[in-house]
Design a protein around this motif. Structure first.
Motif, mmCIF file in Angstrom:
data_model
loop_
_atom_site.group_PDB
_atom_site.id
_atom_site.type_symbol
_atom_site.label_atom_id
_atom_site.label_comp_id
_atom_site.label_asym_id
_atom_site.label_seq_id
_atom_site.Cartn_x
_atom_site.Cartn_y
_atom_site.Cartn_z
ATOM 1 N N GLY A 139 0.812 -1.213 0.000
ATOM 2 C CA GLY A 139 0.000 0.000 0.000
ATOM 3 C C GLY A 139 0.844 1.260 0.000
ATOM 4 O O GLY A 139 1.906 1.333 -0.623
ATOM 5 N N TRP A 140 0.370 2.273 0.732
ATOM 6 C CA TRP A 140 1.070 3.558 0.758
ATOM 7 C C TRP A 140 2.448 3.437 1.396
ATOM 8 O O TRP A 140 3.352 4.184 1.055
ATOM 9 C CB TRP A 140 0.228 4.610 1.473
ATOM 10 C CG TRP A 140 -0.018 4.330 2.926
ATOM 11 C CD1 TRP A 140 -1.073 3.661 3.466
ATOM 12 C CD2 TRP A 140 0.817 4.728 4.029
ATOM 13 N NE1 TRP A 140 -0.947 3.596 4.826
ATOM 14 C CE2 TRP A 140 0.200 4.252 5.204
ATOM 15 C CE3 TRP A 140 2.004 5.425 4.132
ATOM 16 C CZ2 TRP A 140 0.738 4.443 6.472
ATOM 17 C CZ3 TRP A 140 2.557 5.628 5.396
ATOM 18 C CH2 TRP A 140 1.923 5.146 6.543
ATOM 19 N N ARG A 141 2.623 2.455 2.307
ATOM 20 C CA ARG A 141 3.941 2.266 2.928
ATOM 21 C C ARG A 141 4.983 1.830 1.890
ATOM 22 O O ARG A 141 6.156 2.180 1.994
ATOM 23 C CB ARG A 141 3.849 1.241 4.052
ATOM 24 C CG ARG A 141 3.153 1.759 5.288
ATOM 25 C CD ARG A 141 3.154 0.722 6.410
ATOM 26 N NE ARG A 141 2.531 1.250 7.603
ATOM 27 C CZ ARG A 141 1.228 1.201 7.857
ATOM 28 N NH1 ARG A 141 0.416 0.644 6.979
ATOM 29 N NH2 ARG A 141 0.743 1.712 8.972
ATOM 30 N N ALA A 142 4.539 1.083 0.896
ATOM 31 C CA ALA A 142 5.469 0.663 -0.157
ATOM 32 C C ALA A 142 5.968 1.878 -0.941
ATOM 33 O O ALA A 142 7.156 1.959 -1.296
ATOM 34 C CB ALA A 142 4.791 -0.334 -1.094
ATOM 35 N N LEU A 143 5.084 2.832 -1.203
ATOM 36 C CA LEU A 143 5.475 4.050 -1.913
ATOM 37 C C LEU A 143 6.462 4.863 -1.067
ATOM 38 O O LEU A 143 7.497 5.324 -1.563
ATOM 39 C CB LEU A 143 4.245 4.888 -2.243
ATOM 40 C CG LEU A 143 4.516 6.257 -2.884
ATOM 41 C CD1 LEU A 143 5.244 6.094 -4.219
ATOM 42 C CD2 LEU A 143 3.222 7.039 -3.057
ATOM 43 N N VAL A 144 6.155 5.008 0.216
ATOM 44 C CA VAL A 144 7.047 5.752 1.109
ATOM 45 C C VAL A 144 8.409 5.075 1.182
ATOM 46 O O VAL A 144 9.457 5.732 1.108
ATOM 47 C CB VAL A 144 6.417 5.881 2.512
ATOM 48 C CG1 VAL A 144 7.426 6.449 3.511
ATOM 49 C CG2 VAL A 144 5.168 6.753 2.464
ATOM 50 N N ALA A 145 8.417 3.751 1.301
ATOM 51 C CA ALA A 145 9.684 3.014 1.388
ATOM 52 C C ALA A 145 10.505 3.180 0.114
ATOM 53 O O ALA A 145 11.732 3.318 0.166
ATOM 54 C CB ALA A 145 9.414 1.536 1.658
ATOM 55 N N ARG A 146 9.847 3.179 -1.033
ATOM 56 C CA ARG A 146 10.569 3.355 -2.296
ATOM 57 C C ARG A 146 11.154 4.760 -2.389
ATOM 58 O O ARG A 146 12.324 4.947 -2.748
ATOM 59 C CB ARG A 146 9.643 3.085 -3.478
ATOM 60 C CG ARG A 146 10.362 3.117 -4.831
ATOM 61 C CD ARG A 146 9.487 2.608 -5.950
ATOM 62 N NE ARG A 146 8.228 3.314 -6.079
ATOM 63 C CZ ARG A 146 8.057 4.495 -6.661
ATOM 64 N NH1 ARG A 146 9.094 5.131 -7.170
ATOM 65 N NH2 ARG A 146 6.867 5.048 -6.742
ATOM 66 N N LEU A 147 10.367 5.771 -2.028
ATOM 67 C CA LEU A 147 10.857 7.150 -2.072
ATOM 68 C C LEU A 147 11.979 7.381 -1.058
ATOM 69 O O LEU A 147 12.862 8.202 -1.279
ATOM 70 C CB LEU A 147 9.707 8.128 -1.812
ATOM 71 C CG LEU A 147 8.627 8.185 -2.895
ATOM 72 C CD1 LEU A 147 7.465 9.054 -2.444
ATOM 73 C CD2 LEU A 147 9.206 8.691 -4.205
ATOM 74 N N ASP A 148 11.935 6.626 0.036
ATOM 75 C CA ASP A 148 12.933 6.769 1.099
ATOM 76 C C ASP A 148 14.185 5.921 0.846
ATOM 77 O O ASP A 148 15.089 5.889 1.669
ATOM 78 C CB ASP A 148 12.311 6.381 2.443
ATOM 79 C CG ASP A 148 13.044 6.978 3.624
ATOM 80 O OD1 ASP A 148 13.786 7.961 3.437
ATOM 81 O OD2 ASP A 148 12.904 6.454 4.738
ATOM 82 N N LEU A 149 14.234 5.217 -0.289
ATOM 83 C CA LEU A 149 15.361 4.367 -0.689
ATOM 84 C C LEU A 149 15.548 3.153 0.217
ATOM 85 O O LEU A 149 16.636 2.578 0.283
ATOM 86 C CB LEU A 149 16.664 5.179 -0.748
ATOM 87 C CG LEU A 149 16.663 6.387 -1.683
ATOM 88 C CD1 LEU A 149 17.985 7.130 -1.574
ATOM 89 C CD2 LEU A 149 16.404 5.952 -3.112
ATOM 90 N N MET A 150 14.501 2.740 0.911
ATOM 91 C CA MET A 150 14.597 1.576 1.789
ATOM 92 C C MET A 150 14.466 0.270 1.015
ATOM 93 O O MET A 150 14.776 -0.798 1.534
ATOM 94 C CB MET A 150 13.529 1.659 2.882
ATOM 95 C CG MET A 150 13.767 2.813 3.841
ATOM 96 S SD MET A 150 12.327 3.261 4.829
ATOM 97 C CE MET A 150 12.016 1.767 5.705
ATOM 98 N N VAL A 151 13.996 0.347 -0.224
ATOM 99 C CA VAL A 151 13.890 -0.848 -1.078
ATOM 100 C C VAL A 151 14.685 -0.626 -2.362
ATOM 101 O O VAL A 151 14.281 -1.045 -3.442
ATOM 102 C CB VAL A 151 12.415 -1.223 -1.389
ATOM 103 C CG1 VAL A 151 11.720 -1.756 -0.159
ATOM 104 C CG2 VAL A 151 11.651 -0.023 -1.949
ATOM 105 N N ALA A 152 15.826 0.013 -2.238
ATOM 106 C CA ALA A 152 16.695 0.277 -3.393
ATOM 107 C C ALA A 152 17.361 -1.026 -3.844
ATOM 108 O O ALA A 152 17.149 -2.086 -3.259
ATOM 109 C CB ALA A 152 17.740 1.322 -3.022
ATOM 110 N N ASN A 153 18.179 -0.950 -4.881
ATOM 111 C CA ASN A 153 18.843 -2.142 -5.411
ATOM 112 C C ASN A 153 19.827 -2.759 -4.427
ATOM 113 O O ASN A 153 20.121 -3.943 -4.507
ATOM 114 C CB ASN A 153 19.563 -1.816 -6.721
ATOM 115 C CG ASN A 153 18.588 -1.498 -7.838
ATOM 116 O OD1 ASN A 153 17.457 -1.972 -7.839
ATOM 117 N ND2 ASN A 153 19.013 -0.667 -8.768
ATOM 118 N N GLU A 154 20.367 -1.958 -3.544
ATOM 119 C CA GLU A 154 21.303 -2.454 -2.537
ATOM 120 C C GLU A 154 21.124 -1.621 -1.275
ATOM 121 O O GLU A 154 20.475 -0.572 -1.297
ATOM 122 C CB GLU A 154 22.742 -2.381 -3.044
ATOM 123 C CG GLU A 154 23.264 -0.989 -3.266
ATOM 124 C CD GLU A 154 24.726 -0.981 -3.691
ATOM 125 O OE1 GLU A 154 25.337 -2.061 -3.789
ATOM 126 O OE2 GLU A 154 25.255 0.110 -3.900
#
Length: 197
Positions: free
Chosen positions: A125-140
């Motif tokens: 949900g919205w947490r996934a968007l926040v995590a992506r913008l926050d670089l918490m689910v980056a490539n490394e």
């Protein structure tokens, strides 16, 4: 550590089963809160291991007046573990001051929140968007944006990262991500490239 002493870093939710597994490894001597955010389960661990010393990161004592800390963590390791573990304060961040550790024998550097790496799908949900913008689910593993923006003293942060990169480490442990077994120094250099002047 030496003589099968245990250094418990950022204790997680305590259960009797987990406590028994940890106790089977050796004697719990040190319970360490590495920043002012990772403290929720300290009391349970202190009750389970009353002989262990409790260490507070900068800024934690006012948040936990219910706990009696034995010592504060600083920019140098206390004598109790200086032969086994080195440490440095990463200062200048409005969110928290984090103590980063280096376990000499395993050549492992230990981060808490300044580096994170969640697998895709961990958030929804919205947490996934926040995590992506926050670089918490980056490539490394990388430093989340919220921590990058919160550094008001980048000179102090750069000095701490220089000290960390001077340690002869290969591996990286982090509270929020899988262990990194190889090329840890290159990864940390990339994770903090944005700190360069």
């Amino acid at each position: 550590m030496k003589d099968a002493e245990l250094f418990v870093w950022s204790p997680v939710f305590y259960t009797e089963g987990l406590g028994a597994e940890v106790a089977a490894l050796g004697e719990v001597r040190h319970l360490v809160a590495p920043n002012s955010l990772h403290h929720l389960f300290l009391d349970a661990w202190r009750q389970a291991f009353p002989e262990a010393r409790l260490y507070a990161a900068p800024g934690l004592r006012p948040r936990r007046p219910d706990l009696i800390f034995d010592a504060d963590l600083g920019d140098e390791p206390p004598p109790e573990w200086a032969q086994d573990i080195d440490q440095v304060l990463v200062q200048g961040n409005r969110i928290t001051t984090e103590v980063v550790f280096f376990h000499r024998r395993s050549r492992t550097v230990i981060f808490t929140d300044l580096i994170q790496h969640f697998r895709p799908g961990w958030f929804t949900g919205w947490r996934a968007l926040v995590a992506r913008l926050d670089l918490m689910v980056a490539n490394e593993p990388s430093a989340p944006r919220k921590f990058r923006v919160a550094f008001i003293d980048r000179r102090a942060a750069r000095a701490a990262i220089r000290r960390i990169l001077a340690w002869p480490f290969e591996k990286v442990l982090m509270a929020h991500g899988a262990p990194v077994e190889h090329d840890g120094r290159a990864l940390i250099a990339r994770a903090f490239h944005w700190l360069r002047p």
